[in-house]
Design an enzyme around this catalytic site. Sequence first.
Site, mmCIF file in Angstrom:
data_model
loop_
_atom_site.group_PDB
_atom_site.id
_atom_site.type_symbol
_atom_site.label_atom_id
_atom_site.label_comp_id
_atom_site.label_asym_id
_atom_site.label_seq_id
_atom_site.Cartn_x
_atom_site.Cartn_y
_atom_site.Cartn_z
ATOM 1 N N ARG A 105 -13.876 100.310 72.772
ATOM 2 C CA ARG A 105 -12.930 101.266 72.207
ATOM 3 C C ARG A 105 -13.425 101.760 70.852
ATOM 4 O O ARG A 105 -14.011 101.008 70.082
ATOM 5 C CB ARG A 105 -11.543 100.642 72.029
ATOM 6 C CG ARG A 105 -10.668 100.687 73.261
ATOM 7 C CD ARG A 105 -9.288 100.160 72.994
ATOM 8 N NE ARG A 105 -9.310 98.770 72.578
ATOM 9 C CZ ARG A 105 -9.196 98.348 71.338
ATOM 10 N NH1 ARG A 105 -8.979 99.216 70.355
ATOM 11 N NH2 ARG A 105 -9.269 97.074 71.055
ATOM 12 N N LYS A 254 -4.253 102.055 77.482
ATOM 13 C CA LYS A 254 -3.898 101.991 76.061
ATOM 14 C C LYS A 254 -3.211 103.275 75.586
ATOM 15 O O LYS A 254 -2.267 103.224 74.792
ATOM 16 C CB LYS A 254 -5.147 101.728 75.222
ATOM 17 C CG LYS A 254 -5.909 100.472 75.631
ATOM 18 C CD LYS A 254 -5.074 99.217 75.502
ATOM 19 C CE LYS A 254 -5.910 97.984 75.808
ATOM 20 N NZ LYS A 254 -5.180 96.743 75.649
ATOM 21 N N HIS A 274 1.376 94.872 73.780
ATOM 22 C CA HIS A 274 0.050 94.376 74.169
ATOM 23 C C HIS A 274 0.197 92.901 74.549
ATOM 24 O O HIS A 274 -0.256 92.016 73.821
ATOM 25 C CB HIS A 274 -0.913 94.564 72.989
ATOM 26 C CG HIS A 274 -2.362 94.380 73.321
ATOM 27 N ND1 HIS A 274 -3.307 94.060 72.373
ATOM 28 C CD2 HIS A 274 -3.035 94.487 74.482
ATOM 29 C CE1 HIS A 274 -4.494 93.978 72.942
ATOM 30 N NE2 HIS A 274 -4.370 94.232 74.216
ATOM 31 N N SER A 296 -7.099 91.955 71.146
ATOM 32 C CA SER A 296 -8.126 92.208 72.149
ATOM 33 C C SER A 296 -9.166 91.088 72.164
ATOM 34 O O SER A 296 -9.628 90.652 71.111
ATOM 35 C CB SER A 296 -8.807 93.548 71.852
ATOM 36 O OG SER A 296 -7.847 94.578 71.858
ATOM 37 N N CYS A 298 -8.849 87.984 72.857
ATOM 38 C CA CYS A 298 -8.381 86.733 72.251
ATOM 39 C C CYS A 298 -7.657 85.842 73.246
ATOM 40 O O CYS A 298 -6.910 84.936 72.850
ATOM 41 C CB CYS A 298 -7.491 87.027 71.055
ATOM 42 S SG CYS A 298 -8.420 87.678 69.656
ATOM 43 N N ASP A 321 -2.317 92.215 80.166
ATOM 44 C CA ASP A 321 -2.636 93.042 78.997
ATOM 45 C C ASP A 321 -1.445 93.803 78.416
ATOM 46 O O ASP A 321 -1.385 93.985 77.212
ATOM 47 C CB ASP A 321 -3.742 94.047 79.365
ATOM 48 C CG ASP A 321 -4.442 94.639 78.150
ATOM 49 O OD1 ASP A 321 -4.839 93.864 77.252
ATOM 50 O OD2 ASP A 321 -4.594 95.875 78.087
ATOM 51 N N ARG A 413 -17.165 94.244 81.075
ATOM 52 C CA ARG A 413 -15.831 94.083 81.667
ATOM 53 C C ARG A 413 -15.873 94.183 83.183
ATOM 54 O O ARG A 413 -16.812 94.720 83.765
ATOM 55 C CB ARG A 413 -14.893 95.164 81.123
ATOM 56 C CG ARG A 413 -14.707 95.100 79.609
ATOM 57 C CD ARG A 413 -13.271 95.073 79.206
ATOM 58 N NE ARG A 413 -13.110 94.746 77.786
ATOM 59 C CZ ARG A 413 -11.991 94.229 77.287
ATOM 60 N NH1 ARG A 413 -10.957 93.979 78.062
ATOM 61 N NH2 ARG A 413 -11.908 93.943 75.998
ATOM 62 N N ARG A 444 -7.293 84.712 66.808
ATOM 63 C CA ARG A 444 -8.429 83.820 66.535
ATOM 64 C C ARG A 444 -8.409 83.456 65.065
ATOM 65 O O ARG A 444 -8.757 84.268 64.213
ATOM 66 C CB ARG A 444 -9.751 84.534 66.837
ATOM 67 C CG ARG A 444 -10.020 84.737 68.294
ATOM 68 C CD ARG A 444 -11.328 85.510 68.483
ATOM 69 N NE ARG A 444 -11.556 85.697 69.907
ATOM 70 C CZ ARG A 444 -12.341 84.928 70.651
ATOM 71 N NH1 ARG A 444 -13.042 83.950 70.084
ATOM 72 N NH2 ARG A 444 -12.471 85.142 71.940
ATOM 73 N N ASN A 543 -4.391 74.779 77.693
ATOM 74 C CA ASN A 543 -3.313 75.485 76.992
ATOM 75 C C ASN A 543 -1.971 75.306 77.704
ATOM 76 O O ASN A 543 -0.910 75.570 77.138
ATOM 77 C CB ASN A 543 -3.649 76.976 76.843
ATOM 78 C CG ASN A 543 -4.866 77.201 75.946
ATOM 79 O OD1 ASN A 543 -5.166 76.370 75.079
ATOM 80 N ND2 ASN A 543 -5.570 78.304 76.141
HETATM 81 P P1 GTP Z 1 -8.372 92.286 76.089
HETATM 82 O O1 GTP Z 1 -8.602 92.590 77.529
HETATM 83 O O2 GTP Z 1 -9.469 92.803 75.208
HETATM 84 O O3 GTP Z 1 -7.032 92.722 75.577
HETATM 85 O O4 GTP Z 1 -8.556 90.709 75.888
HETATM 86 P P2 GTP Z 1 -7.814 89.368 76.336
HETATM 87 O O5 GTP Z 1 -6.851 88.978 75.276
HETATM 88 O O6 GTP Z 1 -7.305 89.484 77.725
HETATM 89 O O7 GTP Z 1 -9.004 88.314 76.241
HETATM 90 P P3 GTP Z 1 -9.637 87.328 77.334
HETATM 91 O O8 GTP Z 1 -8.621 86.415 77.964
HETATM 92 O O9 GTP Z 1 -10.447 88.139 78.262
HETATM 93 O O10 GTP Z 1 -10.565 86.426 76.422
HETATM 94 C C1 GTP Z 1 -11.632 86.896 75.676
HETATM 95 C C2 GTP Z 1 -12.595 85.795 75.352
HETATM 96 O O11 GTP Z 1 -11.925 84.670 74.774
HETATM 97 C C3 GTP Z 1 -13.333 85.270 76.581
HETATM 98 O O12 GTP Z 1 -14.690 85.140 76.260
HETATM 99 C C4 GTP Z 1 -12.705 83.949 76.830
HETATM 100 O O13 GTP Z 1 -13.603 83.067 77.447
HETATM 101 C C5 GTP Z 1 -12.284 83.478 75.434
HETATM 102 N N1 GTP Z 1 -11.098 82.579 75.511
HETATM 103 C C6 GTP Z 1 -9.954 82.804 76.205
HETATM 104 N N2 GTP Z 1 -9.102 81.758 76.109
HETATM 105 C C7 GTP Z 1 -9.710 80.838 75.318
HETATM 106 C C8 GTP Z 1 -9.337 79.543 74.847
HETATM 107 O O14 GTP Z 1 -8.262 79.017 75.134
HETATM 108 N N3 GTP Z 1 -10.232 78.891 74.040
HETATM 109 C C9 GTP Z 1 -11.427 79.465 73.715
HETATM 110 N N4 GTP Z 1 -12.241 78.761 72.926
HETATM 111 N N5 GTP Z 1 -11.818 80.679 74.143
HETATM 112 C C10 GTP Z 1 -10.976 81.366 74.935
HETATM 113 C C1 SPV Z 2 -8.494 95.851 74.658
HETATM 114 O O1 SPV Z 2 -9.437 96.205 73.950
HETATM 115 O O2 SPV Z 2 -7.444 95.358 74.182
HETATM 116 C C2 SPV Z 2 -8.573 95.963 76.133
HETATM 117 C C3 SPV Z 2 -9.722 96.651 76.711
HETATM 118 O O3 SPV Z 2 -7.674 95.519 76.815
HETATM 119 S S1 SPV Z 2 -9.582 98.389 76.635
HETATM 120 O O4 SPV Z 2 -8.795 98.832 77.775
HETATM 121 O O5 SPV Z 2 -10.901 98.921 76.674
HETATM 122 O O6 SPV Z 2 -8.901 98.763 75.411
HETATM 123 MN MN MN Z 3 -6.036 94.655 75.634
#
Ligand code: GTP
Ligand code: SPV
Ligand code: MN
Length: 633
Positions: A105, A254, A274, A296, A298, A321, A413, A444, A543
Site C-alpha cells: 500500500r 480498504k 480493521h 497491518s 500484526c 481483516d 500475499r 507489535r 494465543n
Molecule cells: P494485514 O492483512 O496486513 O491486515 O495483516 P494481519 O494482521 O492479518 O497479519 P497476519 O496475521 O498475516 O500476520 C503477519 C505476520 O505476523 C506473519 O508473518 C505472521 O507469521 C506474524 N504473526 C502472526 N501472529 C503472530 C504471533 O502470535 N506471534 C508472532 N511472533 N508472530 C505472529
Molecule cells: C493491510 O495492509 O492492512 C492489508 C493488505 O490488509 S492491503 O489490502 O493491501 O491493504
Molecule cells: Mn489489513
Amino acid sequence: MLWLTLTSLNITPSLVGRALGSVRSASAVSGAIQSALGHHKALAEYVEHYAGLCNPDALHVCDGSEGEYTTFMETMVEDGSMFKLNEAKRPNSYLARSDPRDVARSEESTFISCVNEEDAGPTNNWRDPVEMKATMANLYKDCMVGRTMFVVPFSMGPIGGPISHIGVQLTDSMHVAASMRLMTRMGKAPLEALGTDGEFVKCMHSVGYPLADGKADVAWPCDPDNKYITHYPEENLAESYGSGYGGNSLLGKKAFALRLASAMGKREGWLAEHMLILGVTNPEGKKKYVAAAFPSACGKTNFAMLEPTMPGWKVECVGDDIAWMKFGPDGKLYAINPENGFFGVAPGTSMGTNPNAMRSLDRDCIYTNVAMTADGDVWWEGMTEETPEGMTNWLGEPHNPASNTPAAHPNSRFTVPIANCPVLDPNFEALEGVPIDAIMFGGRRPTTIPLVHEAFSWNHGVLMGASVASEKTAAATGDDIGEIRHDPFAMLPFCGYNMGDYFQHWIDMGKTEGAKLPSMYLVNWFRQDPETGKFIWPGFGENSRVLKWIFERTDGVTDNAAKTPIGYVPTPDALDTDGLAGITNDELTELLRVDPDAWQREINQSDEYLTSTFGPKLPAELKNEIESLKKSF
Ligand code: GTP
Ligand code: SPV
Ligand code: MN
C-alpha cells in the site's frame, strides 16, 4: 468519441469484450451499456462517464461465473502476466510477480477528498475534491487505450443483508477483476440486486498504462511515479490510479469497506473496522464471538483461524481483516465480514504457525510476489525450516540461498476464497451478522504492554484503541519498517474522516440506549527479550490461552484477574498454562507485569500524541480517561 466493441446487447450481464462487431454511434453504445447493466440509469451513467474519459477498446461486464474466471486466468497465463503453478501440487493456483515498485500500500499517495479539510483530519492526506477530480481526470484521460474496461459489480457482505452494501468497480486490470471474484461476492447476483435504481458505491481504478500507438504491454502494468488512491466520502466514490497492488487496487477492501464505509458508519450510526472476527467455543459447547483490531501484518489472519492448543476449545473464522458492526434489536453489537476471501501475508505462514491458512491455500489461489520452487510450487520465508534448492525469487531471478535477500517479498500475499477455510464459521453468511462479546486491540510492541489486560469500561476501552501503537511493517511502503508509530484502532491508514470525530463516534456508540456493550482488551504477542530480541510469548495457537481468559471474563468469572492501574490483568494462575512449552514461569510473570515507570511514560506519550494531534477534536471523555489513568498510579 467513445468507441466500444460489443458482443451482445443482452439485458443480462455478458461478455461484452469478445468482439463480434463494433458500435460507433454514441447512442447505440449508450443503449448497449444500459442493456448490459440492467437498465440502471445511474450505473450506466457512471460507466459511460469513465469509459468516455478513459477510452478503453472494449467493455466487459463481469458475470462472476467460474467460466469467466477460467477465461481470465487462461488469458493471463497466455500473455505472461500469471504463472500457472504445478497443478498436481497446487491445483487451480497462480503466481503473479509485481513490478518491484508496486509491492505494498502507498500511504503517501492515499487521499481523503472532502469539502472541508477539517473533515479529513490531521491523520489523512487531504485534497480539495474539485482539484483532486481535475488531477484524476487528467490521469484517466485515454488511460485505457488498447485495454478492456471491466465492470465489476460486487457485494460487500451477504447480498441483501441489513449491514451489506453493493459496489461497482471499473478497472482495466484483468488481474484485479479476477481477484475481486475471489475477494467479494462478484458478478450477476449483486448486479441484479441493484435493480434499476439500487444504491452502489463507485470504485474507479486504472493501472495507468495505456497501450497507445502499438505500445507493448508488460506483465505488471502500473504507473509507479503517479499513484493516487483517492476517496470522496461525501460521494461514496473512490478513484485509484497507477497501482495494481491489492490494497491500492481491490477497491472493495480498504477503499470502500474501510475508508468510505467508516464515513458511512459515522453518518448512519455503525462501525467499519480493521478487525478480524472469530467464534470461540469452550469445551462445554458455549460459543462467543470476538472482534480484534491489530495493525497491518500484526497477526489478524493468524488469530482469526488459530488452532487452539488447549483440548476441547474450538475457534472458527468469520473474517480476517474487516468488520462492519451494528447494534441489533437485542442491544448487542453484531458484526459481519464484508469480504468473501483472504488477502493475507504469506511470509511466516506455515503448518506450525497457521495450519488452517495453509489448508486454505492448497488450491484456488492467486499468489503475488512469493518465490517459486523448481517444481512449480510456491515458497516463502518461514513456510518450511529448510530453504528449497533451485528456487526463483519474487523478482523472477534464481534465488541465492547464501544471500541475505529473501526469496519472497516480505509483503508477498495470497488471495483465496474464504470458502477454502476449513474452520469457516457456520454463521459467516448470516445476514444479520454475529453478536460480539469482546473487542480486542493489539500491536507489535517489544516492551511495556502486557500480554493482555481488560479495560475498566467502554470509554477506557476506547482510549485503549486510540492509544494503539505498533512497529511499522512491510504492508505499507516506506523505509521506516520497525519504527513504532501510533496507529489508533489499527485504522490510521484506513479512517475516511477526522479521527477525532471517529473517537467521538466510538464514545457515542457506547451511549446507545439499551446497548449490551462488549468488553474491551489490549493484547501484545510481540514482547521481546531485550538481550536476544526473540519473542518471549510463543504466540500463534498459544494465543488461544489468552482467548480462553477473555472468554471467561466475558462469561462473568471475576476471581481470575488482578486490578492494576491500567486495567484487569490475569492473576498468575488464571492463564491456562497446561502443556504450554517454550516459556519459563519468570518470563510469563514478566509478560503479565505492569511496570509503573514504563506505564507512566506510556500514558504520557499517548496523552502527548492524542492532545497534540487532535487538539479540540479529542473527546472530553478521552481526556477524562487519560486524567484518571494518570491519577491511578
Ligand atoms: P494485514 O492483512 O496486513 O491486515 O495483516 P494481519 O494482521 O492479518 O497479519 P497476519 O496475521 O498475516 O500476520 C503477519 C505476520 O505476523 C506473519 O508473518 C505472521 O507469521 C506474524 N504473526 C502472526 N501472529 C503472530 C504471533 O502470535 N506471534 C508472532 N511472533 N508472530 C505472529
Ligand atoms: C493491510 O495492509 O492492512 C492489508 C493488505 O490488509 S492491503 O489490502 O493491501 O491493504
Ligand atoms: Mn489489513
